[in-house]
Enzyme design. Sequence first.
Site, PDB file in Angstrom:
ATOM      1  CG  ASP A 203      -1.919   1.151   1.150  1.00 25.90           C
ATOM      2  OD1 ASP A 203      -1.512   2.289   0.819  1.00 25.90           O
ATOM      3  OD2 ASP A 203      -3.115   0.914   1.382  1.00 25.90           O
ATOM      4  CG  HIS A 204       1.389   4.096  -3.262  1.00 22.56           C
ATOM      5  ND1 HIS A 204       0.264   3.618  -3.886  1.00 22.56           N
ATOM      6  CD2 HIS A 204       1.267   5.439  -3.256  1.00 22.56           C
ATOM      7  CE1 HIS A 204      -0.493   4.633  -4.224  1.00 22.56           C
ATOM      8  NE2 HIS A 204       0.083   5.753  -3.864  1.00 22.56           N
ATOM      9  CG  HIS A 266      -4.438   4.342  -0.629  1.00 22.08           C
ATOM     10  ND1 HIS A 266      -3.462   3.383  -0.687  1.00 22.08           N
ATOM     11  CD2 HIS A 266      -4.748   4.624  -1.920  1.00 22.08           C
ATOM     12  CE1 HIS A 266      -3.197   3.103  -1.947  1.00 22.08           C
ATOM     13  NE2 HIS A 266      -3.967   3.837  -2.712  1.00 22.08           N
TER      14      HIS A 266
HETATM   15  N1  LIG Z   1       0.881   2.642 -12.861  1.00 20.74           N
HETATM   16  C1  LIG Z   1       0.815   3.126 -11.637  1.00 20.74           C
HETATM   17  O1  LIG Z   1       1.161   4.273 -11.356  1.00 20.74           O
HETATM   18  C2  LIG Z   1       0.334   2.255 -10.503  1.00 20.74           C
HETATM   19  C3  LIG Z   1       0.180   2.836  -9.224  1.00 20.74           C
HETATM   20  C4  LIG Z   1      -0.231   2.027  -8.157  1.00 20.74           C
HETATM   21  C5  LIG Z   1      -0.461   0.681  -8.372  1.00 20.74           C
HETATM   22  N2  LIG Z   1      -0.317   0.144  -9.633  1.00 20.74           N
HETATM   23  C6  LIG Z   1      -0.573  -1.289  -9.806  1.00 20.74           C
HETATM   24  O2  LIG Z   1       0.571  -1.874 -10.416  1.00 20.74           O
HETATM   25  C7  LIG Z   1       0.187  -2.921 -11.300  1.00 20.74           C
HETATM   26  C8  LIG Z   1       0.758  -2.636 -12.675  1.00 20.74           C
HETATM   27  O3  LIG Z   1       0.225  -1.403 -13.135  1.00 20.74           O
HETATM   28  P1  LIG Z   1       0.650  -0.789 -14.543  1.00 20.74           P
HETATM   29  O4  LIG Z   1       0.013   0.547 -14.615  1.00 20.74           O
HETATM   30  O5  LIG Z   1       2.097  -0.898 -14.745  1.00 20.74           O
HETATM   31  O6  LIG Z   1      -0.128  -1.795 -15.516  1.00 20.74           O
HETATM   32  P2  LIG Z   1      -0.009  -1.979 -17.075  1.00 20.74           P
HETATM   33  O7  LIG Z   1       0.932  -0.991 -17.641  1.00 20.74           O
HETATM   34  O8  LIG Z   1      -1.375  -2.029 -17.626  1.00 20.74           O
HETATM   35  O9  LIG Z   1       0.493  -3.500 -17.170  1.00 20.74           O
HETATM   36  C9  LIG Z   1       1.747  -4.000 -16.757  1.00 20.74           C
HETATM   37  C10 LIG Z   1       2.211  -5.076 -17.698  1.00 20.74           C
HETATM   38  O10 LIG Z   1       1.478  -6.292 -17.531  1.00 20.74           O
HETATM   39  C11 LIG Z   1       1.466  -6.983 -18.775  1.00 20.74           C
HETATM   40  N3  LIG Z   1       0.102  -7.413 -19.114  1.00 20.74           N
HETATM   41  C12 LIG Z   1      -0.974  -6.649 -19.244  1.00 20.74           C
HETATM   42  N4  LIG Z   1      -2.059  -7.389 -19.556  1.00 20.74           N
HETATM   43  C13 LIG Z   1      -1.649  -8.641 -19.614  1.00 20.74           C
HETATM   44  C14 LIG Z   1      -2.290  -9.860 -19.880  1.00 20.74           C
HETATM   45  N5  LIG Z   1      -3.587  -9.953 -20.115  1.00 20.74           N
HETATM   46  N6  LIG Z   1      -1.563 -10.998 -19.870  1.00 20.74           N
HETATM   47  C15 LIG Z   1      -0.254 -10.934 -19.607  1.00 20.74           C
HETATM   48  N7  LIG Z   1       0.400  -9.788 -19.351  1.00 20.74           N
HETATM   49  C16 LIG Z   1      -0.275  -8.658 -19.342  1.00 20.74           C
HETATM   50  C17 LIG Z   1       1.887  -6.029 -19.836  1.00 20.74           C
HETATM   51  O11 LIG Z   1       3.129  -6.418 -20.341  1.00 20.74           O
HETATM   52  P3  LIG Z   1       3.231  -7.299 -21.665  1.00 20.74           P
HETATM   53  O12 LIG Z   1       2.135  -6.898 -22.563  1.00 20.74           O
HETATM   54  O13 LIG Z   1       4.604  -7.006 -22.167  1.00 20.74           O
HETATM   55  O14 LIG Z   1       3.075  -8.692 -21.127  1.00 20.74           O
HETATM   56  C18 LIG Z   1       2.045  -4.696 -19.142  1.00 20.74           C
HETATM   57  O15 LIG Z   1       3.173  -4.003 -19.571  1.00 20.74           O
HETATM   58  C19 LIG Z   1      -1.347  -2.964 -11.249  1.00 20.74           C
HETATM   59  O16 LIG Z   1      -1.741  -3.926 -10.321  1.00 20.74           O
HETATM   60  C20 LIG Z   1      -1.722  -1.578 -10.743  1.00 20.74           C
HETATM   61  O17 LIG Z   1      -2.958  -1.591 -10.064  1.00 20.74           O
HETATM   62  C21 LIG Z   1       0.070   0.904 -10.686  1.00 20.74           C
END
Ligand SMILES: NC(=O)c1ccc[n+]([C@@H]2O[C@H](COP(=O)([O-])OP(=O)(O)OC[C@H]3O[C@@H](n4cnc5c(N)ncnc54)[C@H](OP(=O)(O)O)[C@@H]3O)[C@@H](O)[C@H]2O)c1
Length: 515
Positions: A203-204, A266
């Site tokens: 939980d950041h 949070h």
């Molecule tokens: N972004 C933020 O600022 C943030 C903040 C807080 C928490 N989070 C959490 O961190 C996690 C990642 O977030 P994100 O924003 O980085 O997500 P994202 O960019 O949508 O996805 C991360 C990676 O997962 C892979 N992916 C996506 N769909 C997939 C599928 N169906 N099957 C296999 N691989 C898949 C993709 O890589 P490939 O296509 O190369 O496999 C993608 O680059 C989530 O749980 C999110 O809730 C994110």
Amino acid sequence: MAVDISVSPRDGEVPLPAHLRPAPPCAMVIFGASGDLTHRKLIPALFDLYEAGLLSKQFAVLGFSRSALSDGEFRRSAHDGIEQYTGRSVPEPIWQEFSKGLHYLPGRFDDATSYEALRARLAELDADRKTQGNRVFYLATPPELFQVITACLGEAKLNQRQNEHGFVRLVIEKPFGTDLNTAQELNRGVQTAFDESQVYRIDHYLGKETVQNILAFRLANGIFEPIWNRNFVDHVQLTVAETVGVERRGGYYDQIGAFRDVVENHMLQLLSIVAMEPPVVFEAEPVRDEKLKVLKALRRIPPEQTGELTLRGQYTAGAIDGQPVSSYRGEEKVAPDSWTETFVVLKLHIDNWRWAGTPFYLRHGKRMPARATEIAIQFKRAPQMFFPGEERLEANVLAMRIQPDEGISLRFGAKVPGPTMQLQEVDMNFQYGSSFGPNVDQADAYERLLLDAMLGDRTLFTRADEVEQAWIWAEDILQGWRQHSSNVHFYPAGAWGPAWADAFIDRDARQWRKF
Ligand SMILES: NC(=O)c1ccc[n+]([C@@H]2O[C@H](COP(=O)([O-])OP(=O)(O)OC[C@H]3O[C@@H](n4cnc5c(N)ncnc54)[C@H](OP(=O)(O)O)[C@@H]3O)[C@@H](O)[C@H]2O)c1
């Protein structure tokens, strides 16, 4: 417990102060390494740790996702991410050293052969980078993939330690479930493959300097704890106000809403830190035990009371900083007839000796007029009033500002200089910038959390029972809202929620904090 290791400083470097422990050698596998979180947060945080001498020289990052990237492409993307999100150019000599530790392996998250390739690559890294068989698996993928990855790690026996002194840990991003059932199911899956002591749920908010400072403020200063209770505190207000709308998260947000996106996780974490008893020792389990007790003491809000003790809103078109902005229903990937809340207020009670009868008001919304995350402890008034106009003075408030303008202030009444006994509110103010220097580096929350995960300190991560207890409490509210799906009030973007939000607290003869 954290492993104590000593790491020699790099050539010509001043050794780290004794209280700064660098991470032990390890390989961090990032699932979803081609994604936004890795690019924006994880890699920049790892770079900052490396630059600060807090990452072992014997580290490796192994990015793992479907995209067919080479090591070189992954490194270039990492370099861009660091420059873009730290807002400074990357010092070349440090980048040259750091980037040697960055690697990438394309694979599928549900495919056993990909995990065999992962195992082989990790063995190579152990040999090349001397990572000693230590592993941190970081799940930075969409949450629906957490189960399958955890199960595959277990089936591939990648959950097991490589040697007697080594470690294997699992870091899981938010959201941890979308209701009690999904959270329990995920916990069951995770705990089938991993022991709870190996699991780090992020939980950041808990990684933020200002949130950790609440613990320091409460536990390291003798003067506040005696008044930190129902006898002295009239009520507590927690505010998380955002000026932004749903940005590119419309599709996800419309399924989740403000309550599950921010309040259930949070804000309950903030609440439990503010309200908990001091732990017997400052270690992960005693701290988390105390937070859990707060969640258990949170009075349930039965569905029939959601109308009285909660209020939801949704923004319509309006203006933020003078710029027109769309309605929530007009946002990309949001249903045009959506009833998802973008604003929520709640009145909570904690049924224990410390807090019985002291309400906690929680307020969170998007498209608010100002960005502010704050915890305000509002004290009771003096028992007797002596001075003219004293009744118009605000009661004492201790405000802990999590962001922006990070700091703590105490508001009290003071005599205005002059011949009459006229009073006015003044603030005693602590600001990070002025107390610790203008260039004080407010480390990003991810730096602290990544370091703690590598060190094996789980204090700032949520435990399985905390997650489930929060959902148990939230379920009643969600059920109440499901029964009254249209009971969402509109507010124009740029307002502090619907007009009803003021009435919600006015009826208790209290006011919302102003920002
Ligand atoms: N972004 C933020 O600022 C943030 C903040 C807080 C928490 N989070 C959490 O961190 C996690 C990642 O977030 P994100 O924003 O980085 O997500 P994202 O960019 O949508 O996805 C991360 C990676 O997962 C892979 N992916 C996506 N769909 C997939 C599928 N169906 N099957 C296999 N691989 C898949 C993709 O890589 P490939 O296509 O190369 O496999 C993608 O680059 C989530 O749980 C999110 O809730 C994110």
